[in-house]
Design an enzyme around this catalytic site. Structure first.
Site, PDB file in Angstrom:
ATOM      1  N   GLY A  20       0.823  -1.216   0.000  1.00 43.55           N
ATOM      2  CA  GLY A  20       0.000   0.000   0.000  1.00 43.55           C
ATOM      3  C   GLY A  20       0.848   1.253   0.000  1.00 43.55           C
ATOM      4  O   GLY A  20       2.044   1.197  -0.252  1.00 43.55           O
ATOM      5  N   ASN A  21       0.218   2.387   0.253  1.00 40.57           N
ATOM      6  CA  ASN A  21       0.958   3.658   0.317  1.00 40.57           C
ATOM      7  C   ASN A  21       0.276   4.579   1.334  1.00 40.57           C
ATOM      8  O   ASN A  21      -0.743   4.228   1.910  1.00 40.57           O
ATOM      9  CB  ASN A  21       1.035   4.296  -1.071  1.00 40.57           C
ATOM     10  CG  ASN A  21      -0.329   4.587  -1.635  1.00 40.57           C
ATOM     11  OD1 ASN A  21      -1.045   5.454  -1.152  1.00 40.57           O
ATOM     12  ND2 ASN A  21      -0.730   3.828  -2.647  1.00 40.57           N
TER      13      ASN A  21
END
Ligand code: C5P
Length: 405
Positions: free
Chosen positions: A208-209
């Site tokens: 993810g980020n």
């Protein structure tokens, strides 16, 4: 611009209240219906009778006053307003609006209205510069309030500093601009993406980020407030669904691609603020991967470039969050994805970017023209982006504009 518009003017207890009489007079002369609401303190400075004579309308000073026609329904003014102007706004009303209070006719109207709100602060410089007032103003801005002034100059309390009520002409210009904006995207359909995609590794983990979704949500809300029909394709984030916006929740980049391609049909503009993963695990384990060897190699493969793939939508806006060579990288993306505008964001700047309520961005258009914006709330960035989208949409009606894609 002002005829047939209802301006609700909230007057609060500042010495500058007498200037609100001039404002009410000019608005009335320009054809607006001006409904004045006053706090009890404001009536100490100017008589409600003055406003009544100027506007030809009853003045609301008390939520429980039985004399005025709309007093029983305390939100009637809020519903009737095309714009609410709180002028002059004291430090006290600014604090109460920021806190969401509803204990007098002015802040009650502000809390209940769906119309845009313009606030014109007027107070002693020390009160204005106090961190709590500045914080309250920031909170209002982040919620989409427009702040007009204050000017720097001589203050009634003596001395010179910031806190002077903005010039009436300037406030009139702000009112005209906001009223123009409030319908600038009426009849338009806008697609917005937000949040950061999550690419599963197994049922527990993902790649993810740090995207919070705040920028995309601010754009969706601002477009809604300008009259657009808004669809928001949202990758995982912790924000509540904005009212009046169709929200489609997705998880992975491939799900976002599917949702965007489907929703793009018939839209006038796509603003892609989502942080879409560029890579996804090649194989997703169906069961939780167990700890084993000392190292683990995860093979990643490219995700589809959604923005590059969407064709046939009149206006495309992209975002570029970069940590180096900001303008060079942003320009390359603009070209490669065939965008009308790219919002370039240097994520290494303090107080800007992921998770923050503020951003310092540069806007780059097709011609390569760069506009560097100062640090501002994400809502303000959203307004700047939508100003451009509106201009592009207007230009498209003129035959000189050549469209590609
Ligand atoms: O990831 P990148 O920096 O290339 O993102 C630039 C723009 O492209 C953003 O607006 C983002 O939403 C969009 N994008 C996309 N599909 C991807 C990656 C990014 O639409 N796979």
């Amino acid at each position: 611009m002002l005829s047939k518009k209802t301006v609700v003017l909230g007057v609060t207890g500042s010495i500058a209240a007498y200037k609100a009489v001039d404002l009410a007079s000019k608005l009335t002369q320009e054809g607006a219906t001006v409904e004045v609401a006053m706090t009890p303190a404001a009536t100490e400075f100017v008589s409600p009778l003055t406003f009544r004579a100027i506007t030809g309308r009853p003045v609301v000073t008390d939520m429980f006053d039985s004399d005025v026609e709309f007093s029983i329904e305390h939100v009637a003014l809020a519903e009737r307003a095309d714009v609410v102007v709180v002028a002059p706004a004291t430090a006290d009303i600014i604090a109460r609006m920021a806190a969401g209070m509803a204990d007098d006719t002015v802040c009650c109207t502000v809390l209940a209205t769906k119309a845009p709100v313009i606030v014109a602060p007027a107070m002693h410089a020390g009160m204005y510069q106090n961190a709590v007032t500045q914080d309250n103003i920031r909170r209002l801005k982040a919620r989409g309030f427009h702040i007009a002034g204050p000017a720097h100059g001589r203050l009634a309390s003596g001395g010179v500093g910031p806190g002077r009520f903005v010039e009436v002409e300037e406030l009139l210009a702000a009112i005209r601009q906001v009223l123009g904006k409030s319908v600038g995207l009426a009849g338009r359909a806008v697609l917005v993406t937000a949040g950061g995609t999550q690419e599963p590794i197994d049922p527990v983990r993902f790649v993810g980020n740090h995207s919070s979704g705040k920028m995309g949500y601010a754009i969706a809300e601002a477009a809604r407030d300008r009259g657009a029909t808004v669809t928001l394709v949202a990758a995982p984030n912790s924000l509540p669904d904005p009212a009046g916006v169709k929200v489609v929740r997705v998880g992975r980049a491939v799900e976002m691609r599917e949702a965007v391609l489907k929703a793009a049909v018939g839209k006038d503009a796509l603003t892609m603020a989502a942080a879409v993963a560029d890579y996804q695990p090649k194989v997703v384990s169906e069961s939780k991967m167990k700890k084993g060897a000392m190292s683990l190699n995860l093979e990643l493969v490219r995700t589809p470039d959604i923005l590059a793939e969407v064709k046939g939508i009149p206006i495309k806006v992209g975002f570029a969050a970069e940590s180096e060579n900001l303008l060079v990288n942003a320009r390359a993306k603009l070209k490669q994805k065939d965008l009308d505008l790219i919002v370039a964001n240097d994520i290494t700047l303090p107080g800007s970017g992921f998770g923050s309520d503020n951003d310092r961005v540069s806007l780059i258009d097709r011609r390569g023209k760069v506009e560097d914006l100062p640090l501002m709330s994400k809502r303000e960035v959203a307004e700047k982006v939508l100003d451009r989208v509106e201009t592009f949409l207007k230009q498209m009606r003129t035959p000189s504009r050549k469209r590609i894609g």
